[in-house]
Design a protein around this motif. Structure first.
Motif, short mmCIF file in Angstrom:
data_model
loop_
_atom_site.label_atom_id
_atom_site.label_comp_id
_atom_site.label_asym_id
_atom_site.label_seq_id
_atom_site.Cartn_x
_atom_site.Cartn_y
_atom_site.Cartn_z
N ALA A 150 0.84 -1.20 0.00
CA ALA A 150 0.00 0.00 0.00
C ALA A 150 0.87 1.25 0.00
CB ALA A 150 -0.92 0.00 1.22
N ARG A 151 1.89 1.26 0.82
CA ARG A 151 2.78 2.43 0.88
C ARG A 151 3.53 2.62 -0.43
NH1 ARG A 151 4.56 1.09 7.04
NH2 ARG A 151 2.88 2.23 8.06
N ASP A 152 3.96 1.50 -1.04
CA ASP A 152 4.64 1.59 -2.34
C ASP A 152 3.73 2.21 -3.39
OD1 ASP A 152 6.57 -1.52 -2.13
OD2 ASP A 152 6.95 0.48 -1.32
N ARG A 153 2.48 1.78 -3.43
CA ARG A 153 1.53 2.33 -4.41
C ARG A 153 1.32 3.82 -4.18
NH1 ARG A 153 -1.63 -0.96 -7.51
NH2 ARG A 153 -3.26 0.62 -7.59
N LEU A 154 1.14 4.22 -2.92
CA LEU A 154 0.93 5.63 -2.64
C LEU A 154 2.19 6.45 -2.90
CD1 LEU A 154 -1.26 5.43 0.59
CD2 LEU A 154 -2.00 5.87 -1.75
N ARG A 155 3.34 5.89 -2.58
CA ARG A 155 4.61 6.57 -2.84
C ARG A 155 4.81 6.78 -4.34
NH1 ARG A 155 7.68 3.14 -0.17
NH2 ARG A 155 7.04 3.98 1.81
N ALA A 156 4.46 5.78 -5.13
CA ALA A 156 4.60 5.90 -6.58
C ALA A 156 3.67 6.99 -7.11
CB ALA A 156 4.29 4.57 -7.26
N LEU A 157 2.49 7.11 -6.53
CA LEU A 157 1.58 8.17 -6.94
C LEU A 157 2.12 9.53 -6.51
CD1 LEU A 157 -1.79 6.46 -6.04
CD2 LEU A 157 -0.93 6.94 -8.33
N GLU A 158 2.80 9.56 -5.35
CA GLU A 158 3.38 10.81 -4.83
C GLU A 158 4.42 11.35 -5.79
OE1 GLU A 158 2.69 12.61 -2.14
OE2 GLU A 158 4.37 13.96 -2.37
N THR A 159 5.22 10.47 -6.35
CA THR A 159 6.28 10.91 -7.27
C THR A 159 5.76 11.04 -8.70
OG1 THR A 159 7.00 8.65 -7.68
CG2 THR A 159 8.07 9.83 -5.88
N ASP A 160 4.44 10.79 -8.86
CA ASP A 160 3.81 10.84 -10.18
C ASP A 160 4.48 9.92 -11.18
OD1 ASP A 160 3.10 14.35 -9.92
OD2 ASP A 160 1.81 12.65 -9.50
N ASP A 161 5.03 8.83 -10.69
CA ASP A 161 5.67 7.85 -11.57
C ASP A 161 4.75 6.66 -11.67
OD1 ASP A 161 7.25 6.24 -13.07
OD2 ASP A 161 8.93 6.17 -11.67
N ALA A 162 3.84 6.70 -12.61
CA ALA A 162 2.85 5.64 -12.77
C ALA A 162 3.48 4.30 -13.11
CB ALA A 162 1.84 6.01 -13.84
N SER A 163 4.70 4.31 -13.65
CA SER A 163 5.34 3.04 -14.01
C SER A 163 5.74 2.26 -12.77
CB SER A 163 6.57 3.28 -14.88
OG SER A 163 7.57 3.98 -14.15
N GLN A 164 5.86 2.94 -11.61
CA GLN A 164 6.24 2.24 -10.39
C GLN A 164 5.04 1.68 -9.64
OE1 GLN A 164 8.66 4.51 -7.76
NE2 GLN A 164 10.22 4.95 -9.30
N VAL A 165 3.86 2.05 -10.05
CA VAL A 165 2.66 1.57 -9.35
C VAL A 165 2.52 0.07 -9.62
CG1 VAL A 165 0.16 1.71 -9.19
CG2 VAL A 165 1.50 3.78 -9.51
N ILE A 166 2.39 -0.66 -8.55
CA ILE A 166 2.26 -2.10 -8.65
C ILE A 166 0.85 -2.41 -9.14
CG2 ILE A 166 2.33 -4.29 -7.39
CD1 ILE A 166 4.17 -2.75 -5.37
#
Length: 172
Positions: A150-166
């Protein structure tokens, strides 16, 4: 060499499906309920009395699984409602802050329900991981992995890097 099942449920499938359909009032949910019932019955086969009523035992398991599912759904709805109430209603202040809060809230609700529940209990309610795991009736390792995802998904959204979203796994 195959092992013989502890009992034969084939004669009880139709009544189980009928009862599940009456409880859930939904075809796919009723099939899931029957499958969960059968799985639990085979897992708990050693606790069943050999001379007991198999149909009654299966119906009891089915009913308990249904009630447990309803309680989980109601608890989840209460947590989501509490979270919605806790979200600040911004009438004053900067538009940027209001937009950010809206984005974070929307991102939170895109999380899978299991991850959302884990994150809510630990990050918002301030419960310990042990308490959260006990409330969700899951092992501690499962809770920590859900929190991490969950934190990884939110962190990826924080950096606006959609490619990191699991990507979320879809139930098939």
């Amino acid at each position: 060499m195959t092992s013989k099942p502890p009992f034969d449920i084939s004669d009880h499938l139709v009544p189980l499906r009928r009862r599940a359909r009456a409880l859930t009032r939904n075809g796919p949910d009723s099939e899931d309920l029957v499958q969960e019932t059968i799985l639990q019955a085979y897992e708990k086969a050693d606790t069943r009395s050999e001379d007991g009523n198999l149909r009654g035992w299966l119906m009891t398991i089915l009913r308990h699984r249904f009630i447990d599912g309803r309680r989980r759904a109601q608890a989840s709805a209460r947590r989501e409602a509490a979270l919605a109430e806790m979200t600040p209603k911004l009438s004053e202040g900067s538009q940027d802050l209001h937009m950010r809060v809206t984005e974070v809230r929307a991102a939170f609700f895109t999380l899978p329900p299991e991850q959302r529940a884990a994150l809510y209990l630990v990050a918002i309610e301030g419960r310990s991981c042990a308490e959260a795991a006990a409330l969700l009736n899951i092992p501690m390792g499962t809770l920590t992995s859900r929190l991490g995802r969950a934190r990884d998904r939110l962190r990826a959204l924080e950096t606006d890097d959609a490619s990191q979203v699991i990507p979320m796994k879809r139930k098939g």
